[in-house]
Design an enzyme around this catalytic site. Structure first.
Site, mmCIF file in Angstrom:
data_model
loop_
_atom_site.group_PDB
_atom_site.id
_atom_site.type_symbol
_atom_site.label_atom_id
_atom_site.label_comp_id
_atom_site.label_asym_id
_atom_site.label_seq_id
_atom_site.Cartn_x
_atom_site.Cartn_y
_atom_site.Cartn_z
ATOM 1 N N ASP A 30 35.678 36.301 47.045
ATOM 2 C CA ASP A 30 36.169 36.716 45.733
ATOM 3 C C ASP A 30 35.195 36.402 44.610
ATOM 4 O O ASP A 30 34.869 37.270 43.789
ATOM 5 C CB ASP A 30 37.515 36.014 45.491
ATOM 6 C CG ASP A 30 38.158 36.364 44.166
ATOM 7 O OD1 ASP A 30 37.651 35.899 43.121
ATOM 8 O OD2 ASP A 30 39.174 37.071 44.157
ATOM 9 N N VAL A 32 40.258 39.148 42.579
ATOM 10 C CA VAL A 32 39.644 40.282 43.277
ATOM 11 C C VAL A 32 40.181 40.388 44.697
ATOM 12 O O VAL A 32 40.394 41.494 45.208
ATOM 13 C CB VAL A 32 38.109 40.163 43.252
ATOM 14 C CG1 VAL A 32 37.472 41.254 44.092
ATOM 15 C CG2 VAL A 32 37.598 40.260 41.822
ATOM 16 N N ASP A 33 40.427 39.252 45.351
ATOM 17 C CA ASP A 33 41.069 39.302 46.667
ATOM 18 C C ASP A 33 42.371 40.080 46.589
ATOM 19 O O ASP A 33 42.655 40.945 47.429
ATOM 20 C CB ASP A 33 41.374 37.884 47.161
ATOM 21 C CG ASP A 33 40.243 37.276 47.970
ATOM 22 O OD1 ASP A 33 39.403 38.027 48.487
ATOM 23 O OD2 ASP A 33 40.204 36.042 48.079
ATOM 24 N N TYR A 34 43.181 39.752 45.592
ATOM 25 C CA TYR A 34 44.489 40.406 45.474
ATOM 26 C C TYR A 34 44.338 41.879 45.114
ATOM 27 O O TYR A 34 44.986 42.746 45.712
ATOM 28 C CB TYR A 34 45.349 39.689 44.434
ATOM 29 C CG TYR A 34 46.744 40.242 44.341
ATOM 30 C CD1 TYR A 34 47.668 40.014 45.355
ATOM 31 C CD2 TYR A 34 47.136 41.021 43.261
ATOM 32 C CE1 TYR A 34 48.948 40.542 45.291
ATOM 33 C CE2 TYR A 34 48.414 41.547 43.188
ATOM 34 C CZ TYR A 34 49.312 41.302 44.209
ATOM 35 O OH TYR A 34 50.582 41.834 44.141
ATOM 36 N N SER A 73 43.211 43.775 48.039
ATOM 37 C CA SER A 73 44.279 43.956 49.025
ATOM 38 C C SER A 73 45.177 45.120 48.641
ATOM 39 O O SER A 73 45.646 45.875 49.509
ATOM 40 C CB SER A 73 45.095 42.662 49.163
ATOM 41 O OG SER A 73 45.971 42.459 48.068
#
Length: 416
Positions: free
Chosen positions: A139, A167-169, A172
């Site tokens: 991230d 950014v991970d979320y 996803s």
């Protein structure tokens, strides 16, 4: 109740946040999501601290409504099991570095040969090809490379990362969107395809308005004056502290006819400052950013937050309290929106989860199953694939599938 993704089956090789958050969306809305995990240890997210009886709330946040099987993927028998399961699956999702699934013999070529309708979803740091493809994705690195960090923070401070793995979320959500689009396309074409989603693309897309303006006009967006939320905005769009040490956000540029005058009136500024023609337009506010920011800072410190928020409301100015984290999940609108769920996890106790952000009137998301212990569904999944009790016992004896759940049923602690 009919669920939106009832009948959709996903073989889920994902780990940490980027992948599991995406597959959990399908699980929340009824898909049969089967986590394929390492024997004995499971996916690496299971070990994230803090833990309760070895159970990680961090990990559980992205793994409800799923089933778990533990397989030795490096064995020919384990690979054959996955290919057998893939015959009746709709999606195979992973977020390893590019090439890992192919090395396991479980890439697009192998999976689509077994099932031409299969959708193979790859989430990664930078994409499946290109100069960065083999770099380790993360991230913070995506925030840095994408320019997102350079937009965030104060003019006199360093580039600043988000306070969470944003950014991970976001990636996803885009990963899930891509797989949903592929499902819709398959309804029209009858064929599966590859979905390629990455942290870098998600982070670049997060500032698509600034990026498009820069690409078209060359306008750049330096970090703003401290406290102001965006370089494009004035002192009327930022964060300020009150006398009682509490903070609020001011969104005074928008939706009202006389932004400065209404904000200045709420702040109790003098008539001379309220009517100051230098601040009557957006251009004037931008030209006097430091002066107006200081005026708002000083005036805000004269009031307790609740009193000041009420004064702004009387002027029809949009403001909001900056909730301390401990206040977020007591906020009446958060609770009304059912963003806190609770369930009993055997051996752990009552566990709360962040709820489903999207609400559907006819096919809502729901908490059907708590996150699974490692290998909890080995027998059930393989029996549904046509394996006999004797065949499953033989695979356990050969070490092809795990016995974690058998040990738990015999009295050992659950493997989290």
């Amino acid at each position: 109740m009919t669920d939106a993704f009832e009948g959709v089956r996903i073989l889920d090789f994902t780990q940490l946040e980027q992948g599991p958050s995406a597959t959990q969306i399908f699980a929340d809305f009824g898909a049969d999501v089967i986590k394929i995990e390492r024997i004995g240890t499971g996916e690496i997210g299971r070990r994230q601290f803090p833990t309760i009886n070895d159970y990680s709330p961090h990990w559980s946040a992205t793994n409800r409504n799923k089933r778990s099987i533990s397989i030795d993927l490096k064995s020919p028998e384990g690979r054959a099991l996955v290919l057998k399961l893939a015959k009746s699956a709709d999606i195979v999702a992973s977020n390893f570095r590019p090439g890992v699934m192919e090395k396991l013999g479980l890439g697009w070529d192998e999976l689509s040969a077994e099932n031409p309708r299969i959708i193979v979803g790859y989430a990664s740091g930078y994409g499946q090809t290109g100069p960065y493809a083999q770099r380790r994705g993360q991230d913070l690195a995506a925030q840095a490379i994408s320019g997102l960090m350079s937009l965030t923070g104060a003019q006199d401070g360093p580039p600043t990362p988000s306070g969470t793995f944003m950014v991970d979320y976001l990636a996803s959500m885009q990963f899930a969107q891509g797989m949903m689009i592929a499902l819709a396309a398959r309804d029209r074409t009858g064929r599966g395809q590859v979905v390629d989603s990455s942290l870098l693309n998600a982070a670049v897309a997060s500032h698509l308005q600034e990026g498009t303006t820069y690409l078209t006009h060359g306008q750049e967006y330096p970090r703003p004056t401290a406290g102001i939320a965006h370089a494009h905005n004035t002192a009327l769009y930022g964060t300020y502290e009150c006398k009682d040490g509490k903070w609020y956000v001011l969104v005074g540029e928008f939706y009202i006819p006389r932004p400065w005058q209404q904000c200045a009136t709420a702040l109790g500024l003098s008539t001379e400052l309220i009517d100051d023609t230098r601040f009557a337009s957006n251009e004037g506010l931008l030209a006097h950013t430091e002066e107006t920011t200081q005026l708002i800072r000083e005036a805000s410190l004269m009031f307790d937050r609740d009193e000041l928020l009420e004064r702004y409301a009387q002027q029809d100015v949009l403001v909001a309290p900056v909730n301390d984290y401990s206040d977020v999940f007591q906020d009446p609108q958060v609770l009304h929106n059912e963003m806190v769920l609770e369930a009993e996890v055997p051996g752990v106790g009552p566990v709360k989860f962040v709820g489903m952000p999207v609400k559907l009137s006819e096919t809502p998301g729901r908490l059907r199953m708590v996150p699974p212990s490692l290998g909890q569904h080995n027998d059930a999944v393989l029996e549904s694939a046509g394996l006999s009790v004797e065949q499953i016992a033989g695979l356990k004896a050969a070490g092809v599938i795990g016995v974690e759940h058998d040990e738990h049923e015999a009295g050992a602690p659950a493997r989290w």
